[in-house]
Design an enzyme around this catalytic site. Structure first.
Site, PDB file in Angstrom:
ATOM      1  N   HIS A   1       0.800  -1.218   0.000  1.00 42.28           N
ATOM      2  CA  HIS A   1       0.000   0.000   0.000  1.00 42.28           C
ATOM      3  C   HIS A   1       0.842   1.282   0.000  1.00 42.28           C
ATOM      4  O   HIS A   1       0.582   2.215   0.763  1.00 42.28           O
ATOM      5  CB  HIS A   1      -0.951   0.006   1.201  1.00 42.28           C
ATOM      6  CG  HIS A   1      -1.977  -1.100   1.170  1.00 42.28           C
ATOM      7  ND1 HIS A   1      -2.472  -1.627   0.009  1.00 42.28           N
ATOM      8  CD2 HIS A   1      -2.613  -1.772   2.179  1.00 42.28           C
ATOM      9  CE1 HIS A   1      -3.365  -2.577   0.296  1.00 42.28           C
ATOM     10  NE2 HIS A   1      -3.462  -2.690   1.592  1.00 42.28           N
TER      11      HIS A   1
ATOM     12  N   HIS B   1      -9.749   1.498   0.837  1.00 40.13           N
ATOM     13  CA  HIS B   1      -9.632   0.299   1.669  1.00 40.13           C
ATOM     14  C   HIS B   1     -10.730   0.223   2.741  1.00 40.13           C
ATOM     15  O   HIS B   1     -10.447  -0.074   3.903  1.00 40.13           O
ATOM     16  CB  HIS B   1      -8.242   0.240   2.296  1.00 40.13           C
ATOM     17  CG  HIS B   1      -7.792  -1.141   2.623  1.00 40.13           C
ATOM     18  ND1 HIS B   1      -8.555  -2.021   3.360  1.00 40.13           N
ATOM     19  CD2 HIS B   1      -6.676  -1.816   2.278  1.00 40.13           C
ATOM     20  CE1 HIS B   1      -7.900  -3.161   3.483  1.00 40.13           C
ATOM     21  NE2 HIS B   1      -6.760  -3.070   2.830  1.00 40.13           N
TER      22      HIS B   1
ATOM     23  N   GLU C   1     -11.461  -4.243  -2.666  1.00 41.49           N
ATOM     24  CA  GLU C   1     -10.590  -3.162  -3.136  1.00 41.49           C
ATOM     25  C   GLU C   1     -10.392  -3.311  -4.647  1.00 41.49           C
ATOM     26  O   GLU C   1      -9.654  -4.182  -5.084  1.00 41.49           O
ATOM     27  CB  GLU C   1      -9.234  -3.244  -2.435  1.00 41.49           C
ATOM     28  CG  GLU C   1      -9.301  -3.312  -0.931  1.00 41.49           C
ATOM     29  CD  GLU C   1      -8.084  -4.032  -0.338  1.00 41.49           C
ATOM     30  OE1 GLU C   1      -6.954  -3.617  -0.609  1.00 41.49           O
ATOM     31  OE2 GLU C   1      -8.272  -5.022   0.384  1.00 41.49           O
TER      32      GLU C   1
HETATM   33  C1  GLA Z   1      -4.879  -5.536   2.034  1.00 37.92           C
HETATM   34  C2  GLA Z   1      -4.021  -6.726   1.966  1.00 37.92           C
HETATM   35  C3  GLA Z   1      -4.177  -7.540   3.190  1.00 37.92           C
HETATM   36  C4  GLA Z   1      -3.895  -6.722   4.430  1.00 37.92           C
HETATM   37  C5  GLA Z   1      -4.743  -5.487   4.422  1.00 37.92           C
HETATM   38  C6  GLA Z   1      -4.380  -4.552   5.525  1.00 37.92           C
HETATM   39  O1  GLA Z   1      -6.187  -5.871   1.893  1.00 37.92           O
HETATM   40  O2  GLA Z   1      -4.261  -7.515   0.819  1.00 37.92           O
HETATM   41  O3  GLA Z   1      -3.297  -8.627   3.144  1.00 37.92           O
HETATM   42  O4  GLA Z   1      -2.542  -6.362   4.445  1.00 37.92           O
HETATM   43  O5  GLA Z   1      -4.596  -4.803   3.214  1.00 37.92           O
HETATM   44  O6  GLA Z   1      -4.371  -5.161   6.749  1.00 37.92           O
END
Ligand code: GLA
Length: 354
Positions: free
Chosen positions: A111, A182, A318
């Site tokens: 991210h 997210h 997402e």
């Molecule tokens: C995304 C990732 C997950 C996790 C979340 C945050 O969705 O794919 O693996 O890291 O972010 O916790």
């Protein structure tokens, strides 16, 4: 008693955010009594209340206050970038040049790296009764990424109970760009105790991306047919949970599901999520090629609004480019690499029926 908006303001204003200043909140409401709230920190979608059976139901997970928000690693409701999801070892090559970006998830970058867009204060560029535009400038070299990148995210609430998220970006050097929101949904209600696993999901996706234990895709696009990843018909998320090695590797569902190109026109329903009691339906439309369906496998012990969250207390859908795309030349336009003069204009709609 303080109103919902007042409570939100108080919870986020008592403690300074990452930059030592308090957050600015923006609230929108439509004619049906649906509300959405945002803050400039991370251009975060903080709250979404729906009128269900004469009551207002909060369907997003969030931190109880700013002090906890700045500590969590769930990315509650934030815009993540520059590159949502993972880049293996935080390394990639563009036009013959190697780049190293921040490693913050085991050996990988997640991210956007250590100081991702979720931690930035975005400028409120426009704001009306039904929309807000957030803008962010990310300088050349930010977190190791090449190019000056200008990003804007527009949230619009419609009277059809849809939240429309528009994403725009431009760069002066070729660089990976993959922006998503997210949010974690619990359509039964944030404090209901219902699990992601109790929801029913349908995904217009014939393929998914299997991963290694660090959640980096292997590169294969695997057919969902005949596997626990087949959500082409509505299915309870819990019904085949952790039944196969590809899920066990990830601790549940935490995979990119690949949409058929014809569903990514932004008009076609690409995903449908239903609450356990079937009293709320969420339809997702998008122009992005995939969706990371994440069943909340890392939520345990994260302080939340109504309680400390446990595993699977919410789920994320997402919409995004393919994880680790910059390292997968075969993936073409799905890699999430933007060129100078190239167009990054995307839209995702979360529409609610209740
Ligand atoms: C995304 C990732 C997950 C996790 C979340 C945050 O969705 O794919 O693996 O890291 O972010 O916790």
């Amino acid at each position: 008693m303080a109103s919902h908006f007042e409570q939100l303001e108080q919870s986020m204003d008592q403690t300074p955010s990452f930059d030592g200043q308090v957050a600015q909140l923006i609230h929108l409401a439509n004619d049906n009594g649906m509300t959405v709230s945002f803050m400039d920190i991370g251009a975060t979608w903080l709250s979404c209340t729906l009128p269900v059976k004469g009551e207002s139901r909060e369907i997003l997970l969030r931190s109880p206050n700013m002090a906890e928000h700045i500590k969590q690693s769930a990315y509650f409701g934030s815009i993540v970038g520059r590159f949502a999801n993972r880049i293996a070892l935080g390394r990639f090559e563009i036009e013959g040049k190697q780049y190293q970006v921040g490693v913050n998830n085991g050996e990988n970058s997640l991210h956007g790296g250590i100081d991702g867009f979720d931690k930035r204060r975005w400028a409120v560029a426009e704001h009306s009764a039904n929309h807000v535009v957030f803008r962010l400038h990310s300088a050349d070299g930010d977190q190791g990424y090449p190019g000056n990148l200008d990003v804007s995210v527009t949230y619009t609430l419609t009277d059809e109970n849809a939240l429309v998220i528009g994403y725009q970006a431009s760069t002066d050097k070729t660089c990976p760009v993959n922006l998503t929101n997210h949010a974690y949904f619990n359509l039964a209600g944030e404090g209901s105790g219902a699990k992601s696993l109790d929801h029913q999901l349908q995904l217009n996706a014939e393929g998914y991306l299997p991963t290694d234990s660090g959640l980096i895709p292997s590169g294969e696009i695997k057919a969902v047919q005949g596997t626990s990843f087949d959500f082409t018909q509505p299915k309870n998320i819990g019904s085949e949970f952790l039944t196969e090695p590809d899920q066990k590797t990830a601790g549940g569902y935490d995979h990119a599901f690949v949409f058929e190109p014809q569903v990514t026109d932004g008009q076609t329903v690409a995903a449908i999520l239903r609450s356990p009691q079937q009293d709320v339906t969420m339809k997702v439309k998008t122009t992005k090629p995939a969706v990371q369906f994440y069943s909340g496998n890392f939520l345990a012990e994260t302080p939340g609004l109504s309680k400390t969250y446990e595993l699977y207390d919410g789920l994320a859908l997402e919409t995004q480019f393919f994880p680790d795309g910059p390292n997968k030349p075969d993936w073409g336009v799905n890699r999430g690499v933007l060129t100078p003069g190239g167009s990054y204009q995307h839209q995702t709609v979360y529409q609610f029926e209740c």
